[in-house]
Structures are given as C-alpha cells and as structure tokens.
Design a protein around this motif. Structure first.
Motif, PDB file in Angstrom:
ATOM      1  N   MET A   1     -12.110  42.092  29.658  1.00 32.29           N
ATOM      2  CA  MET A   1     -12.609  41.565  30.790  1.00 32.29           C
ATOM      3  C   MET A   1     -12.960  42.810  31.913  1.00 32.29           C
ATOM      4  N   PRO A   2     -14.016  42.612  32.365  1.00 30.25           N
ATOM      5  CA  PRO A   2     -14.359  43.703  33.425  1.00 30.25           C
ATOM      6  C   PRO A   2     -13.421  43.377  34.539  1.00 30.25           C
ATOM      7  N   LYS A   3     -12.499  44.446  34.923  1.00 32.44           N
ATOM      8  CA  LYS A   3     -11.596  44.291  35.824  1.00 32.44           C
ATOM      9  C   LYS A   3     -12.141  44.276  37.267  1.00 32.44           C
ATOM     10  N   VAL A   4     -13.224  45.040  37.598  1.00 35.16           N
ATOM     11  CA  VAL A   4     -13.978  45.015  38.824  1.00 35.16           C
ATOM     12  C   VAL A   4     -14.528  43.510  39.416  1.00 35.16           C
ATOM     13  N   ALA A   5     -14.529  42.715  38.379  1.00 36.96           N
ATOM     14  CA  ALA A   5     -14.845  41.531  38.841  1.00 36.96           C
ATOM     15  C   ALA A   5     -13.806  40.694  39.336  1.00 36.96           C
ATOM     16  N   LEU A   6     -12.749  41.234  39.185  1.00 35.98           N
ATOM     17  CA  LEU A   6     -11.316  40.768  39.939  1.00 35.98           C
ATOM     18  C   LEU A   6     -11.526  41.188  41.525  1.00 35.98           C
ATOM     19  N   GLY A   7     -12.299  41.885  41.834  1.00 38.98           N
ATOM     20  CA  GLY A   7     -12.260  42.565  43.232  1.00 38.98           C
ATOM     21  C   GLY A   7     -12.362  41.482  44.116  1.00 38.98           C
ATOM     22  N   PRO A   8     -13.347  40.506  44.207  1.00 42.54           N
ATOM     23  CA  PRO A   8     -13.438  39.653  45.582  1.00 42.54           C
ATOM     24  C   PRO A   8     -12.042  38.734  45.544  1.00 42.54           C
ATOM     25  N   ILE A   9     -11.505  38.454  44.541  1.00 43.74           N
ATOM     26  CA  ILE A   9     -10.077  37.563  44.506  1.00 43.74           C
ATOM     27  C   ILE A   9      -9.123  38.455  44.991  1.00 43.74           C
TER      28      ILE A   9
ATOM     29  N   ILE B   1      -7.462  48.563  36.986  1.00 48.30           N
ATOM     30  CA  ILE B   1      -8.602  48.797  36.319  1.00 48.30           C
ATOM     31  C   ILE B   1      -7.874  49.848  34.957  1.00 48.30           C
ATOM     32  N   SER B   2      -6.834  50.351  35.345  1.00 50.81           N
ATOM     33  CA  SER B   2      -6.286  51.291  34.342  1.00 50.81           C
ATOM     34  C   SER B   2      -5.204  50.814  33.728  1.00 50.81           C
ATOM     35  N   VAL B   3      -4.451  49.805  34.131  1.00 51.08           N
ATOM     36  CA  VAL B   3      -3.134  49.155  33.750  1.00 51.08           C
ATOM     37  C   VAL B   3      -3.014  48.635  32.324  1.00 51.08           C
ATOM     38  N   ILE B   4      -4.001  47.851  31.997  1.00 55.38           N
ATOM     39  CA  ILE B   4      -3.915  47.328  30.585  1.00 55.38           C
ATOM     40  C   ILE B   4      -4.311  48.381  29.618  1.00 55.38           C
ATOM     41  N   ILE B   5      -5.440  49.056  29.813  1.00 53.82           N
ATOM     42  CA  ILE B   5      -5.573  50.160  28.845  1.00 53.82           C
ATOM     43  C   ILE B   5      -4.303  51.133  28.613  1.00 53.82           C
ATOM     44  N   THR B   6      -3.793  51.485  29.822  1.00 50.18           N
ATOM     45  CA  THR B   6      -2.626  52.275  29.578  1.00 50.18           C
ATOM     46  C   THR B   6      -1.590  51.529  28.781  1.00 50.18           C
ATOM     47  N   THR B   7      -1.382  50.267  29.017  1.00 48.57           N
ATOM     48  CA  THR B   7      -0.465  49.708  28.172  1.00 48.57           C
ATOM     49  C   THR B   7      -0.422  49.653  26.675  1.00 48.57           C
ATOM     50  N   ILE B   8      -2.157  49.265  26.441  1.00 51.90           N
ATOM     51  CA  ILE B   8      -2.241  49.203  24.885  1.00 51.90           C
ATOM     52  C   ILE B   8      -2.010  50.743  24.310  1.00 51.90           C
ATOM     53  N   VAL B   9      -2.461  51.803  24.985  1.00 55.85           N
ATOM     54  CA  VAL B   9      -2.564  53.041  24.344  1.00 55.85           C
ATOM     55  C   VAL B   9      -1.183  53.588  24.470  1.00 55.85           C
ATOM     56  N   VAL B  10      -0.368  53.348  25.385  1.00 54.99           N
ATOM     57  CA  VAL B  10       0.852  54.033  25.191  1.00 54.99           C
ATOM     58  C   VAL B  10       1.649  53.166  24.102  1.00 54.99           C
ATOM     59  N   TYR B  11       1.628  51.934  24.304  1.00 52.91           N
ATOM     60  CA  TYR B  11       2.391  50.906  23.227  1.00 52.91           C
ATOM     61  C   TYR B  11       2.244  51.190  21.994  1.00 52.91           C
ATOM     62  N   THR B  12       0.897  51.348  21.505  1.00 57.39           N
ATOM     63  CA  THR B  12       0.517  52.106  20.164  1.00 57.39           C
ATOM     64  C   THR B  12       0.966  53.395  19.850  1.00 57.39           C
ATOM     65  N   SER B  13       1.265  54.400  20.772  1.00 53.21           N
ATOM     66  CA  SER B  13       1.826  55.412  20.525  1.00 53.21           C
ATOM     67  C   SER B  13       3.516  55.407  20.442  1.00 53.21           C
ATOM     68  N   PHE B  14       3.832  54.485  21.137  1.00 55.55           N
ATOM     69  CA  PHE B  14       5.229  54.298  20.949  1.00 55.55           C
ATOM     70  C   PHE B  14       5.677  53.718  19.513  1.00 55.55           C
ATOM     71  N   ARG B  15       4.789  53.074  19.024  1.00 53.23           N
ATOM     72  CA  ARG B  15       4.920  52.449  17.678  1.00 53.23           C
ATOM     73  C   ARG B  15       4.915  53.379  16.565  1.00 53.23           C
ATOM     74  N   GLU B  16       3.884  54.356  16.783  1.00 48.61           N
ATOM     75  CA  GLU B  16       3.766  55.282  15.945  1.00 48.61           C
ATOM     76  C   GLU B  16       4.800  56.494  15.543  1.00 48.61           C
ATOM     77  N   VAL B  17       5.578  56.448  16.610  1.00 48.00           N
ATOM     78  CA  VAL B  17       6.632  57.469  16.667  1.00 48.00           C
ATOM     79  C   VAL B  17       7.177  57.370  15.064  1.00 48.00           C
ATOM     80  N   ASP B  18       7.543  58.560  14.211  1.00 43.52           N
ATOM     81  CA  ASP B  18       7.980  58.616  12.972  1.00 43.52           C
ATOM     82  C   ASP B  18       9.488  57.868  13.189  1.00 43.52           C
ATOM     83  N   PRO B  19       9.543  56.805  12.382  1.00 44.38           N
ATOM     84  CA  PRO B  19      10.647  56.050  12.076  1.00 44.38           C
ATOM     85  C   PRO B  19      11.975  57.074  11.899  1.00 44.38           C
ATOM     86  N   ASN B  20      11.893  57.934  11.170  1.00 46.16           N
ATOM     87  CA  ASN B  20      12.954  58.637  10.665  1.00 46.16           C
ATOM     88  C   ASN B  20      13.619  59.336  11.932  1.00 46.16           C
TER      89      ASN B  20
END
Lengths: 269, 257
Positions: A122-130, A149-168
C-alpha cells in the motif's frame, strides 16, 4: 640492494598512477557540475528555456542569500531536518523491534504474514490525510509520515535477514544452554548489523519523501511547505532553491549513515 | 554402570509427505575417559544421534543418561564441536572463548584464567584481541576447541571437526585434540566418515548402516594402537590391518543397500 630500490621505484610509480586516476575522476566530476550550472544560467538568460519555470542559478543564489539574511531558510530547514531525522530513527527502530518480535514468535509471524504484504504494497503517503486529522496538523503527524513510510519495509527486510542467520551459530549457543534472548543478543542481532545499516541507507531516502509529502499536506513550514507555497504563487526560484537544499542535506545524511557503517562494521567478513 | 548410557533410541523425522526413520534401536554405553567413534556413510543418522545425546533433539523413543541423570536435566555437561569452527566473526578470540562462561554467568577470574591457559596450551597465546578472520583454519578450529572446553564439559561431542581442514592441519589437530582430551580425562564421541581417523583416535568404533540408521558392527581398537598418539598409530602395522577389515565391512554395508 639494487632490487629493493627498483621495487620502491615501481611501488611509487603505482601510487602515482592511482593518484593520477583519482585526480581525473575529480576533474570530470567538477566539469559536469560547472557545465550543468553554467549551461542552465546561459539557457535561462537567453530564454532558450522558460526562465519563469526553470529560473536560473543566479536568481536562486540571490534568493538563497536573502533567505539566509532574514533567517527564514534556517527555520524551515531546521524543521524539515529534525522531522526527517526523527522519522527515520523511529521508522528504523520500530521496524527492527517488530522484526525481533516476529523472530521471537514464528507463530505470530505466520499469522501476520499476509497483513505485512498488504501493508507493504500500500502507498503509505495515502495515509497522510488520515494521520493529519488524527494527530493534528503538527510536527507529530509529519514525523509519523516519515516513520510510517519506512517501518514496514524495514520489518520485512530485517526479519528476512534474522531468519537467514546460519543456524549453526544458534546450535553453538544452544550447546552452551543459551536462552532465546541470549541467542538473539549474541548471534542474531550482531549477524544482521550489516543488513540493518543498509536499510538505514534506504530509509534516509524514504523518510525525506514522507516528510516532504507531510509538509505539502500540513502546509505550515519546512522545505516541503516552501515547495508547495512557491508552486501556488508561481515562484519557481523558491521551489528550485528548496529542491537544491533538500538534495544537499539528504546527501549529508546519507554520508553520515555511511560513516556510521564504517565505524560499526570494522571486523565484518 | 556406564558413564554415558544410550538406551533403545528410535528417532523418526516427520514431513508433510513422509516419515523417515533416522535411527532404530540404538543402545550403547561409554565409560568415563573413553574415546569412541561413530563411523558410517552419510545418511546413517550419526549426527542425529549426536544431537540427541547432546540434548538438542528429543528422540521419538528411548532415553539417554549421563551418570544416571537424564540428559535433558543437565546443563553444560556436554560440549559440542561442529564441522566448521563457527567462531563469531564480530567477536574477538577472547570474547569467543569466554562465550560459554558468559552465557552461564560463570565469568569468574578463576575460570577465565583457566580458559586463557587452555588457549596458551593450544599454542595460541597472544591472539586474544584478534578477530577470527585474522587466523588460519587450523588456528580457528583450535580456538573452537578452547571455547568448547572452557565450560569444562564432562562429555565432548566432535561432529567431523577436522573435515574442513587440509590434510596436514588435520593430522596435527588430531594429535593435539587426542592429547588434550587424554590429559583432562575427558570422554568423547567423534562422528566421522574417515576410517583412518576413527582408528587412529578412538578406543572403540561403532560402524553404522543407513536406512534406518542402526549399529552394524562394533570394532575394538587394540591396546597397541590406543596407547599411541594418532599420528604414530597411523604408522603402526596393525593400523592397515584394521583399516582393511573396516574397509570390507563398509563395502558390505554399502552393497547391502
């Protein structure tokens, strides 16, 4: 002995060639800069482009001097920069915390997955008026724009990298009987510092977008307001001045993050 | 009564489409101070068994006890060494080797100095402030050994710890590890698919057959070899004899599949 002096000579030669190359790079960068602004001035003076719309570097410079003299530029700049910095820090921090919560509870992350995808597309700037109605036409709602505008994409990118840490790495910690919190602090978070820093770089740009749009909507002060005001009174010198100031400060912020990256990730690799 | 007792272990992995039995009917005992090896082709459940013994994985059936205590109740009695060193690249060597103590709030001056002494014994004095990327593969694996030994585990699990190293480093480390474990009187289990390594290092070898993983044969290494350090054991005349015997058994296991 002779061998040595020859090696030294070759090494100096090599250093010289590196210096020469970087001098040429700088020279061409300077040439582009000068040609662009000189051309702009020339085209505008001769009315090859419409001076009303495209203004001219000299006019922008004069306006810049005026605005510095009466202090109004610093006021607007101060608002915008502090809003951007706040929004950017808030967005990155909240995103990372959200990512940590998702990592903590795989069940929650499965439940929330479709919602994250929807929110992200969803385009976050559309939330502006609300936001402006809910939080009032103030600095708070502009900072919220910069963050949201940056929180969701940060969540997704950082969460993905959390999961990709070598399980060993986690296995090593588990053999020492580490708790989940200890695993997060000792392995997951430090392993993802490089990713978090690189999302910081993306978020710098995003937060500027959020804040400028927020200022368009609130229309009280700041560089975004200068743009929308200049547009309404057809003063494009003002619009271009704000644009140039934004370009300079966005670059400075980006460089600061770059510096932070070099400080934090000395031993990575 | 055995020090480590593994009793009727069965383990099955479940996925959406299948249930794979990885281990079936595994029972064995290890005495204190013994060094045993699990040898077998890949897919015979050696690493699964190691994870179960370490308490990282709960078996579908059966139980493991260490000194009469069920394994789940024990904390930090078991050290685990992986195929690669898995040193944390953002931590200095010092922070890496003290990690186990830190996680268990045991960072006393006494334990710290014990750990530094271990590092010294491994021939790694003076690297404390360096980062793992500044060390060679063999040095890093030695640091990993120090990290494992720092919490003074009673039982040591070695999951192919030499497989990522070059041959010379591997031979040297075998001697070092064997010597270190003997001097501390540690009990150890080595997982490997290298027949020579199993003979040179262990007192007893469990040969596994796959699908499902079970103990196919137990080979006792003769005293003459056991008393020698691994490198010299490799040069003993009995070594090649046993190697041939095990080689044939392994081939037997593979043709039966």
């Amino acid at each position: 002995m002779k061998q040595n002096s020859k090696l030294e000579f070759l090494h100096n030669e090599y250093i010289q060639s590196l210096k020469r190359e970087s001098r040429w790079v700088r020279l061409y960068q300077l040439i582009i800069f000068v040609v662009f602004f000189a051309g702009w001035e020339l085209f505008s003076r001769n009315e090859w482009i419409d001076p009303l719309i495209f203004s001219a570097p000299s006019k922008i410079w004069n306006l810049f001097i005026d605005k510095i003299a009466d202090g109004s530029l610093f006021l607007d700049l101060g608002y915008t920069v502090s809003e951007t910095v706040l929004g950017f820090i808030l967005g990155t921090l909240l995103g990372t915390i959200l990512a940590a919560i998702l990592w903590w509870s795989p069940f929650l992350s499965k439940v929330l997955d479709p919602y994250l995808v929807v929110l992200n597309s969803m385009p976050k700037v559309a939330l502006g008026p609300i936001l402006i109605v809910a939080l009032g036409p103030s600095m708070t709602s502009i900072v919220a724009m910069g963050a949201i505008i940056s929180v969701i994409i940060t969540t997704i990118v950082v969460y993905t990298s959390f999961r990709e840490v070598d399980p060993n790495y986690l296995k090593v910690l588990q053999t020492f009987g580490a708790t989940r919190f200890q695993s997060f602090r000792e392995a997951i978070l430090p392993a993802c510092f490089p990713t978090i820093i690189s999302t910081l770089k993306v978020n710098v740009g995003l937060s500027w977008v959020g804040v400028i749009v927020g200022e368009f909507l609130v229309s009280k002060r700041g560089l975004g307001y200068m743009i929308i005001y200049g547009f309404q009174v057809f003063n494009f010198t003002l619009v271009l001045l704000s644009l140039l100031v934004i370009a300079v400060f966005a670059t400075i912020m980006y460089q600061l993050v770059d510096l932070l990256e070099k400080k934090l990730i000395k031993n990575g690799s | 009564m055995g020090f480590l007792k593994i009793d009727e272990i069965h383990h099955t992995y479940f996925t959406k489409t299948s249930a794979t039995t990885a281990l079936s009917n595994i029972s064995l005992e290890v005495k204190e101070g013994e060094f045993v090896s699990f040898l077998g082709p890949s897919g015979c459940g050696k690493t699964t068994l190691l994870s179960i013994i370490a308490g990282l994985l709960k078996p579908t059936e059966g139980k493991v006890t260490l000194e009469g205590q069920p394994i789940e109740k024990l904390d930090n009695q078991i050290g685990y060494m992986l195929q690669q060193d898995y040193l944390f690249p953002w931590k200095t060597i010092e922070e890496n080797i003290l990690l186990g103590l830190k996680l268990n709030n045991q960072l006393t001056a006494e334990k710290k100095s014990y750990t530094y002494k271990l590092l010294e014994q491994m021939g790694l004095g003076g690297v404390e402030k360096q980062y793992p990327s500044q060390l060679s593969g063999g040095m890093r694996q030695r640091v990993a050994l120090v990290r494992t030994l720092a919490t003074e585990p009673k039982l040591l699990m070695l999951d192919e710890p030499f497989s990522a190293l070059d041959y010379q480093t591997k031979l040297r480390l075998e001697d070092l590890v064997s010597d270190t474990l003997k001097s501390f009187g540690k009990t150890a289990i080595l997982v490997t698919h290298d027949i020579g390594e199993a003979i040179a290092m262990s007192d007893r070898i469990y040969l596994f057959s796959p699908k499902p993983g079970q103990i196919y044969k137990i080979i006792h290494v003769p005293d003459e070899l056991r008393s020698l350090p691994p490198f010299q054991a490799r040069n003993h005349e009995l070594y090649s004899e046993i190697f041939q015997t095990i080689w044939k058994e392994v081939e037997q296991v593979e043709t039966e599949q």
